[in-house]
Design a protein around this motif. Sequence first.
Motif, mmCIF file in Angstrom:
data_model
loop_
_atom_site.group_PDB
_atom_site.id
_atom_site.type_symbol
_atom_site.label_atom_id
_atom_site.label_comp_id
_atom_site.label_asym_id
_atom_site.label_seq_id
_atom_site.Cartn_x
_atom_site.Cartn_y
_atom_site.Cartn_z
ATOM 1 N N ILE A 145 -13.644 1.410 38.394
ATOM 2 C CA ILE A 145 -13.290 2.132 37.180
ATOM 3 C C ILE A 145 -13.514 1.164 36.025
ATOM 4 O O ILE A 145 -13.127 0.004 36.111
ATOM 5 C CB ILE A 145 -11.810 2.574 37.169
ATOM 6 N N SER A 146 -14.123 1.640 34.980
ATOM 7 C CA SER A 146 -14.263 0.815 33.780
ATOM 8 C C SER A 146 -13.906 1.673 32.568
ATOM 9 O O SER A 146 -14.030 2.895 32.598
ATOM 10 C CB SER A 146 -15.689 0.282 33.647
ATOM 11 N N SER A 147 -13.487 1.001 31.523
ATOM 12 C CA SER A 147 -13.164 1.717 30.286
ATOM 13 C C SER A 147 -14.399 2.415 29.734
ATOM 14 O O SER A 147 -14.310 3.527 29.206
ATOM 15 C CB SER A 147 -12.587 0.747 29.253
ATOM 16 N N SER A 148 -15.562 1.777 29.857
ATOM 17 C CA SER A 148 -16.786 2.410 29.350
ATOM 18 C C SER A 148 -17.113 3.673 30.146
ATOM 19 O O SER A 148 -17.542 4.672 29.566
ATOM 20 C CB SER A 148 -17.961 1.429 29.358
ATOM 21 N N PHE A 149 -16.876 3.663 31.470
ATOM 22 C CA PHE A 149 -17.099 4.865 32.277
ATOM 23 C C PHE A 149 -16.173 5.993 31.811
ATOM 24 O O PHE A 149 -16.582 7.151 31.703
ATOM 25 C CB PHE A 149 -16.863 4.567 33.759
ATOM 26 N N ILE A 150 -14.925 5.645 31.517
ATOM 27 C CA ILE A 150 -13.955 6.641 31.050
ATOM 28 C C ILE A 150 -14.392 7.219 29.707
ATOM 29 O O ILE A 150 -14.385 8.430 29.514
ATOM 30 C CB ILE A 150 -12.539 6.027 30.981
ATOM 31 N N ARG A 151 -14.782 6.358 28.783
ATOM 32 C CA ARG A 151 -15.235 6.841 27.465
ATOM 33 C C ARG A 151 -16.460 7.749 27.607
ATOM 34 O O ARG A 151 -16.528 8.806 26.978
ATOM 35 C CB ARG A 151 -15.548 5.654 26.543
ATOM 36 N N HIS A 186 -6.706 1.441 32.184
ATOM 37 C CA HIS A 186 -6.887 2.355 33.316
ATOM 38 C C HIS A 186 -6.228 1.815 34.578
ATOM 39 O O HIS A 186 -5.663 0.707 34.578
ATOM 40 C CB HIS A 186 -8.377 2.660 33.530
ATOM 41 N N LEU A 187 -6.293 2.601 35.632
ATOM 42 C CA LEU A 187 -5.623 2.230 36.879
ATOM 43 C C LEU A 187 -6.212 0.966 37.495
ATOM 44 O O LEU A 187 -5.507 0.232 38.180
ATOM 45 C CB LEU A 187 -5.672 3.398 37.868
ATOM 46 N N GLY A 188 -7.476 0.682 37.236
ATOM 47 C CA GLY A 188 -8.072 -0.564 37.717
ATOM 48 C C GLY A 188 -7.385 -1.781 37.124
ATOM 49 O O GLY A 188 -7.131 -2.769 37.821
ATOM 50 N N HIS A 189 -7.044 -1.724 35.838
ATOM 51 C CA HIS A 189 -6.307 -2.820 35.197
ATOM 52 C C HIS A 189 -4.948 -3.020 35.866
ATOM 53 O O HIS A 189 -4.528 -4.149 36.125
ATOM 54 C CB HIS A 189 -6.060 -2.529 33.706
ATOM 55 N N LEU A 190 -4.256 -1.914 36.111
ATOM 56 C CA LEU A 190 -2.915 -1.993 36.688
ATOM 57 C C LEU A 190 -2.955 -2.490 38.132
ATOM 58 O O LEU A 190 -2.120 -3.307 38.535
ATOM 59 C CB LEU A 190 -2.222 -0.639 36.598
ATOM 60 N N LEU A 191 -3.917 -2.012 38.899
ATOM 61 C CA LEU A 191 -4.080 -2.466 40.282
ATOM 62 C C LEU A 191 -4.359 -3.963 40.316
ATOM 63 O O LEU A 191 -3.714 -4.709 41.061
ATOM 64 C CB LEU A 191 -5.215 -1.699 40.965
ATOM 65 N N LEU A 192 -5.291 -4.406 39.500
ATOM 66 C CA LEU A 192 -5.638 -5.823 39.443
ATOM 67 C C LEU A 192 -4.404 -6.660 39.086
ATOM 68 O O LEU A 192 -4.109 -7.662 39.743
ATOM 69 C CB LEU A 192 -6.745 -6.018 38.410
#
Length: 189
Positions: free
Chosen positions: A155-161, A16-22
């Motif tokens: 943003i977390s992957s679990s929130f997206i799922r 997600h975008l949080g990964h890319l931002l980090l």
Amino acid sequence: MKKKVGLLGGTFNPPHLGHLLLAEQVLERAQLDEIRFLPNRVPPHKQVDERVSVEQRLFMLKEAIKDNPKFSIEMIELEREGPSYTYETIKCLTQKEKNIDFSFIIGGDMIEYLPKWFRIDELQTMVRFIGVNRPSYSQVSPYDVKMIKIPTIEISSSFIRESIQKGQSIRYLVPDNVYRFIKEEKLYE
């Protein structure tokens, strides 16, 4: 002079975008030469959603990072069976690539968890830890962690799922090409 490479581990389920931002912020602020995303097959500390294959996770990650020439994927943990212990990964990488100075990037949740990591005392001598702030988690650790303050988005992957399972939109939480792939493949439904 050794090349400086940051490793960002995770299931990336989905990326997600949080990964890319980090990754982008650490790349710049820690003055690294590149970031390698390190998808794991079986993380020792959590379950992986089995409904999405390793190949699908890898495809989404490739799509997420393809526009940044300083981002790549390190496949070492996907190529071996069993739990993905950071100690074993770093040991293999540092033996294989002696001309690289590796840093391992962790969020606030993992900073708190470091004392429980497999062979953490030995690992600490093999790799530098870069920690990033994460709201509601402590940044205090008995281990040497170079802290970098970055903008945070929750943003977390679990929130997206979970959002997908509830029929809610995930647009603008993941890159557009990842969003399209999730919709086309009906992932996480």
